[in-house]
Design a protein around this motif. Sequence first.
Motif, PDB file in Angstrom:
ATOM      1  N   UNK A 153     -61.373  55.914  45.473  1.00  0.00           N
ATOM      2  CA  UNK A 153     -60.279  56.221  46.394  1.00  0.00           C
ATOM      3  C   UNK A 153     -60.079  55.083  47.392  1.00  0.00           C
ATOM      4  N   UNK A 154     -61.203  54.504  47.877  1.00  0.00           N
ATOM      5  CA  UNK A 154     -61.120  53.399  48.827  1.00  0.00           C
ATOM      6  C   UNK A 154     -60.464  52.182  48.191  1.00  0.00           C
ATOM      7  N   UNK A 193     -51.042  52.955  68.888  1.00  0.00           N
ATOM      8  CA  UNK A 193     -51.847  51.958  68.177  1.00  0.00           C
ATOM      9  C   UNK A 193     -53.256  52.469  67.909  1.00  0.00           C
ATOM     10  N   UNK A 194     -53.858  53.105  68.901  1.00  0.00           N
ATOM     11  CA  UNK A 194     -55.213  53.639  68.722  1.00  0.00           C
ATOM     12  C   UNK A 194     -55.223  54.751  67.677  1.00  0.00           C
ATOM     13  N   UNK A 195     -54.216  55.608  67.729  1.00  0.00           N
ATOM     14  CA  UNK A 195     -54.115  56.683  66.741  1.00  0.00           C
ATOM     15  C   UNK A 195     -53.939  56.114  65.334  1.00  0.00           C
ATOM     16  N   UNK A 210     -56.034  54.808  59.931  1.00  0.00           N
ATOM     17  CA  UNK A 210     -56.304  53.825  58.883  1.00  0.00           C
ATOM     18  C   UNK A 210     -57.782  53.827  58.509  1.00  0.00           C
ATOM     19  N   UNK A 211     -58.633  53.940  59.517  1.00  0.00           N
ATOM     20  CA  UNK A 211     -60.077  54.012  59.282  1.00  0.00           C
ATOM     21  C   UNK A 211     -60.407  55.189  58.374  1.00  0.00           C
ATOM     22  N   UNK A 212     -59.839  56.364  58.689  1.00  0.00           N
ATOM     23  CA  UNK A 212     -60.108  57.572  57.909  1.00  0.00           C
ATOM     24  C   UNK A 212     -59.495  57.471  56.514  1.00  0.00           C
ATOM     25  N   UNK A 258     -66.550  56.263  57.681  1.00  0.00           N
ATOM     26  CA  UNK A 258     -67.041  57.336  58.551  1.00  0.00           C
ATOM     27  C   UNK A 258     -67.539  56.860  59.915  1.00  0.00           C
ATOM     28  N   UNK A 259     -67.796  55.569  60.057  1.00  0.00           N
ATOM     29  CA  UNK A 259     -68.358  55.103  61.322  1.00  0.00           C
ATOM     30  C   UNK A 259     -68.070  53.637  61.564  1.00  0.00           C
TER      31      UNK A 259
END
Length: 263
Positions: A78-79, A212-214, A219-221, A226-227
Amino acid sequence: MILSPLKRYFYLPLSLTLLSGVAFTSLSAHAQNANSFSPEQRKEIVSIVRDALKKDPTILEDAVVSAQKARIQQKAESATKTLADKKNVLNNVLPTDGIIGNPNAKNTIVEFFDPRCPYCKKVLPELIQLAKDDKNVKIIFKVVPILGKDSELQSRAIAAAARQNGYVLMMKAIMDSKEEITEDTIKTIAKQQKLDGDRLVQDMKAASVTQALEDNVKLLRDLGIDGTPALVINASKIIPGAVSYDTLKTILKDKSAAPAESN
């Protein structure tokens, strides 16, 4: 990460379900459907599974490990797809991002970091040194406040500092600071970095900074990360956790390291 033997047993209900499902599936191959089993037969099947687990607990461990490996493989696949889809987003330097190194470098490292993360603090000097030493590397910083309200406050200060071309200065100063970070200390730190502290605090509250933070956290998720810290190399390989300068150099030299990896 593979679970330790002790942690595996916290997944007992799941594993029993998996094993029962295997038993029922195997036996039902000789019947027209699962409803063909009588209550007595079902009871006997459950008894067989329980007896097998008592005699050989490794069956349970093997089932959990197998399920865990399948999950990791699915996540990696998926990644890989998400990295391909998000390549332009990852490599595009936004107004609320930081960047160091050669802007025209052939290698791009994107780091997702939380300013309160101790491992992010550990890897930052390694990344700065790498960008100084290797002219074929540029590093894009994307701040992600995932460790609570204090992280959000510090992340806002770092992202807002980009408006004064002070992203990296503010990032390093905040992450090096031993003081409690408040709006007042942010103003002080900003002035120490020759930035306008009052303007910075005002810019921190801008809707564009919030968005931007959201977007960074999303994007990270989406990448299945996960961290922090998490490094994305050339939009093709995910490196979770803190890595050393030498490890980064080795990864960049390995031209065959194209498939995405994730934990």
